[in-house]
Design an enzyme around this catalytic site. Sequence first.
Site, mmCIF file in Angstrom:
data_model
loop_
_atom_site.group_PDB
_atom_site.id
_atom_site.type_symbol
_atom_site.label_atom_id
_atom_site.label_comp_id
_atom_site.label_asym_id
_atom_site.label_seq_id
_atom_site.Cartn_x
_atom_site.Cartn_y
_atom_site.Cartn_z
ATOM 1 N N SER A 150 0.865 -1.183 0.000
ATOM 2 C CA SER A 150 0.000 0.000 0.000
ATOM 3 C C SER A 150 0.894 1.222 0.000
ATOM 4 O O SER A 150 1.688 1.426 0.928
ATOM 5 C CB SER A 150 -0.882 0.004 1.245
ATOM 6 O OG SER A 150 -1.326 1.325 1.470
ATOM 7 N N ASP A 157 -4.679 3.532 -2.043
ATOM 8 C CA ASP A 157 -5.752 3.848 -1.089
ATOM 9 C C ASP A 157 -6.306 5.250 -1.318
ATOM 10 O O ASP A 157 -5.596 6.245 -1.163
ATOM 11 C CB ASP A 157 -5.210 3.755 0.344
ATOM 12 C CG ASP A 157 -5.046 2.318 0.785
ATOM 13 O OD1 ASP A 157 -6.018 1.549 0.656
ATOM 14 O OD2 ASP A 157 -3.952 1.964 1.259
ATOM 15 N N MET A 211 -12.168 4.370 -0.683
ATOM 16 C CA MET A 211 -12.837 4.624 0.596
ATOM 17 C C MET A 211 -13.489 5.993 0.439
ATOM 18 O O MET A 211 -13.056 6.989 1.033
ATOM 19 C CB MET A 211 -11.813 4.594 1.737
ATOM 20 C CG MET A 211 -11.330 3.175 2.047
ATOM 21 S SD MET A 211 -9.763 3.127 2.938
ATOM 22 C CE MET A 211 -8.619 3.193 1.567
ATOM 23 N N ASP A 239 -6.399 -6.671 4.043
ATOM 24 C CA ASP A 239 -5.827 -5.322 4.112
ATOM 25 C C ASP A 239 -5.862 -4.816 5.555
ATOM 26 O O ASP A 239 -6.948 -4.638 6.118
ATOM 27 C CB ASP A 239 -6.640 -4.399 3.191
ATOM 28 C CG ASP A 239 -6.081 -2.984 3.084
ATOM 29 O OD1 ASP A 239 -5.021 -2.705 3.688
ATOM 30 O OD2 ASP A 239 -6.718 -2.171 2.390
HETATM 31 C C1 DX5 Z 1 -6.329 1.381 5.533
HETATM 32 C C2 DX5 Z 1 -5.835 1.079 4.143
HETATM 33 C C3 DX5 Z 1 -4.695 0.138 4.090
HETATM 34 C C4 DX5 Z 1 -3.447 0.603 4.809
HETATM 35 C C5 DX5 Z 1 -2.764 -0.612 5.297
HETATM 36 O O1 DX5 Z 1 -7.536 2.056 5.464
HETATM 37 O O2 DX5 Z 1 -6.877 0.524 3.356
HETATM 38 O O3 DX5 Z 1 -4.410 -0.254 2.757
HETATM 39 O O4 DX5 Z 1 -2.574 1.325 4.003
HETATM 40 O O5 DX5 Z 1 -1.681 -0.214 6.065
HETATM 41 P P1 DX5 Z 1 -0.931 -1.206 7.053
HETATM 42 O O6 DX5 Z 1 -0.404 -2.346 6.234
HETATM 43 O O7 DX5 Z 1 0.136 -0.345 7.623
HETATM 44 O O8 DX5 Z 1 -1.945 -1.674 8.069
HETATM 45 ZN ZN ZN Z 2 -6.392 -0.361 1.364
#
Ligand code: DX5
Ligand code: ZN
Length: 226
Positions: A7, A34, A67, A175
């Site tokens: 990500s 994201d 999102m 995720d």
């Molecule tokens: C959170 C995002 C993720 C995030 C994951 O809302 O959708 O993709 O970047 O980050 P880590 O791997 O650090 O939990």
């Molecule tokens: Zn994500």
Amino acid sequence: MYRIAPSILSANFAKLGEEITNVIESGADIIHFDVMDNHYVPNLTIGPLVCEAIRPLTDAMIDVHLMVEPVDRIVPDFAKAGANIISFHPEASAHIDRTIGLIKEQGCLAGLVFNPATPLHYLDHVLDKLDLILIMSVNPGFGGQQFIPEALNKLRAVRKRIDESGNKEIMLEIDGGVKVDNIAEIARAGADTFVAGSAIYHAGKDSDPHRYDTIVSALRAELDKV
Ligand code: DX5
Ligand code: ZN
């Protein structure tokens, strides 16, 4: 058969192009992108302009995790910007089936995303139309949160539904909070595609240039044990 999807939320945005090239050269498979709108989630990130800017840098799939609410208006913009996969949250769309259709009409793979407390019944009438199911193992909005263990039960339930559907091509993505010490257990629960933001990008941040070979190999070594 396993795909690692860094990500870019945890990348160094002042060097985003380099961060993307390096992470793919380091052996990652997919760029997880994201998109947050400060409305559906309490954070604000990047949009189609950034997707378009990074598109020429890699042949890897760009996996856009929306999102945002509403969803539909922004879908064609991401398709034009070179997204390969577009996923959205069912709560953010008034007409889930229509949004899936729109994503596919635009030539992209379609994914549905489940927050930790979102029930799986949203799959009931659309599973056969999906290319990807994304299980959130944190509440969406931020990188660097703790993995919520209940996500493992959800993965097992979705894996069963995918297997029973006969369409084993559907990708099952996880995720949030994925690390070297839990990726094998997550794979055993049925995930085949692993988003990791902080685990990957923080591991390389002290190297110059930023390289991610060691962390990507460590994640793959864990997956080899499954
Ligand atoms: C959170 C995002 C993720 C995030 C994951 O809302 O959708 O993709 O970047 O980050 P880590 O791997 O650090 O939990
Ligand atoms: Zn994500």
